[in-house]
Design an enzyme around this catalytic site. Sequence first.
Site, PDB file in Angstrom:
ATOM      1  CG  ASN A 169      34.605  22.624 -41.691  1.00 23.03           C
ATOM      2  OD1 ASN A 169      35.446  22.211 -42.900  1.00 23.03           O
ATOM      3  ND2 ASN A 169      33.863  21.954 -40.861  1.00 23.03           N
ATOM      4  CB  CYS A 342      32.659  12.211 -32.974  1.00 21.61           C
ATOM      5  SG  CYS A 342      34.274  11.914 -32.878  1.00 21.61           S
TER       6      CYS A 342
HETATM    7  N1  PMP Z   1      31.065  22.537 -46.113  1.00 22.43           N
HETATM    8  C1  PMP Z   1      31.507  22.948 -45.141  1.00 22.43           C
HETATM    9  C2  PMP Z   1      33.070  23.479 -45.283  1.00 22.43           C
HETATM   10  C3  PMP Z   1      31.075  23.184 -43.787  1.00 22.43           C
HETATM   11  O1  PMP Z   1      31.428  23.866 -42.739  1.00 22.43           O
HETATM   12  C4  PMP Z   1      29.817  23.012 -43.579  1.00 22.43           C
HETATM   13  C5  PMP Z   1      29.070  22.905 -42.196  1.00 22.43           C
HETATM   14  N2  PMP Z   1      28.753  24.346 -41.577  1.00 22.43           N
HETATM   15  C6  PMP Z   1      28.844  22.031 -44.973  1.00 22.43           C
HETATM   16  C7  PMP Z   1      29.520  22.219 -45.853  1.00 22.43           C
HETATM   17  C8  PMP Z   1      27.575  21.907 -44.706  1.00 22.43           C
HETATM   18  O2  PMP Z   1      26.531  22.847 -44.180  1.00 22.43           O
HETATM   19  P1  PMP Z   1      25.066  22.256 -43.680  1.00 22.43           P
HETATM   20  O3  PMP Z   1      25.334  21.511 -42.646  1.00 22.43           O
HETATM   21  O4  PMP Z   1      24.466  23.653 -43.400  1.00 22.43           O
HETATM   22  O5  PMP Z   1      24.754  21.756 -44.944  1.00 22.43           O
END
Ligand code: PMP
Length: 402
Positions: A169, A342
């Site tokens: 991400n 952060c």
């Molecule tokens: N895994 C990845 C690759 C992410 O980018 C994210 C955040 N969007 C998450 C897990 C966790 O998602 P969430 O905060 O919606 O639980």
Amino acid sequence: MIWHSMLGQQCGFRDGDMERIYLDYGSSKPIDPRVLELVRRYLEHNYGNPSSLHSVGLEAKRALEEARAKIAELINGENERTIIFTGSATEANNLAIKGAALRNIGKGKEVAASTIEHISVLNSMKELQKNGFILNLIPVDSTGIVGLEKLDKALTKNTTVTSIMYANNEIGTIEPIREISKIVHDKGLYLHVDATAAAGYIPIDVQADGIDLLTLSSNDLYGPHGAGALYVKPGVKLQPVLLGGGQERGFRSGTENLFAIAGMGQAARIAKDEMSQEADRLKGVRDKLIKEILTIEGSYLTGHRTHRLPNHASFRFNHIEGESILLNMDMHNIQVSTGSACSSKTLEPSHVLLAIGLKHEEAHGSMVLTLGRSNKMEEIPTIVKAVEETVERLRKLSPLSK
Ligand code: PMP
């Protein structure tokens, strides 16, 4: 483009005058208007509990199973029973890792993950480490690709679960999941893949890819917040993390969040139908944006140039700092993200940027643009001008650039 203007109105963007340019789709997405319509219907009329045996409950159960089937279709799961609903991707990651490690503890007490996994994966593994598990962290190269030989060496017969994300991400790099899966499966081990950032942008086929456990998030598909899902390949054994009434085949107790789940199902169906066209469109915008921003002196792309998500453009700039970039861009009414400091209340730079070999001061100067359905080619000159002005202004103020 009725679709774009619907989304624009809904987000408060004003079509035509470029009032706001939202480039942080990786952090949060507006709900698709078609999904919103369905969610609204469910909130108003479908209030049943899927576990109730009366007709209102059965109606809710039908809706739940329909959503399950749509999500299984998006990733080519064997059947709808392979999908377990959770409250978020974070929860799905926790369930996959702690659930697989603890249920298969008889095999051994080792777990493995790449150094650039999401914090919900790494922290789940660190919790296991506190309870006597060995954590093997697999390094990545300077573009974020997992070292396959290093992965091969790190896995042992005691490894209960290995977690490698489909795409990162923060730097957008797409991992070679099929090659990774071959290495993991040749040793008879389980592979968990966090597909939160990738789903809806690149095709995922859990059977062809060889994936045992896969994490998805509703909002990342333009569904409502408050739902996530874990694909569990038939035969894979998991221990539940949340205990209670035994919903979701005992893997995740708690009354299902039906309106968010129904929305997630609808969002998955739309993603399946529209992904390839939308990905091609965004790739064009992404490539032009990368080309133009890299003409700024002292700017660098982070992540892989070609093996990257179609909606992802991430950079670092010499001598300036990510949070200031974000705030300056916001003054231009352009919302971006930074991998540097952060959300997590520490001054440490992003673990992902350090893992690809950046020095602390380099990792602090990062800017992440994640594109989505409202973004268009015509926005690029405004974005590039704002980045140029921001970089110039911050460099003038920076003691490092003197
Ligand atoms: N895994 C990845 C690759 C992410 O980018 C994210 C955040 N969007 C998450 C897990 C966790 O998602 P969430 O905060 O919606 O639980």
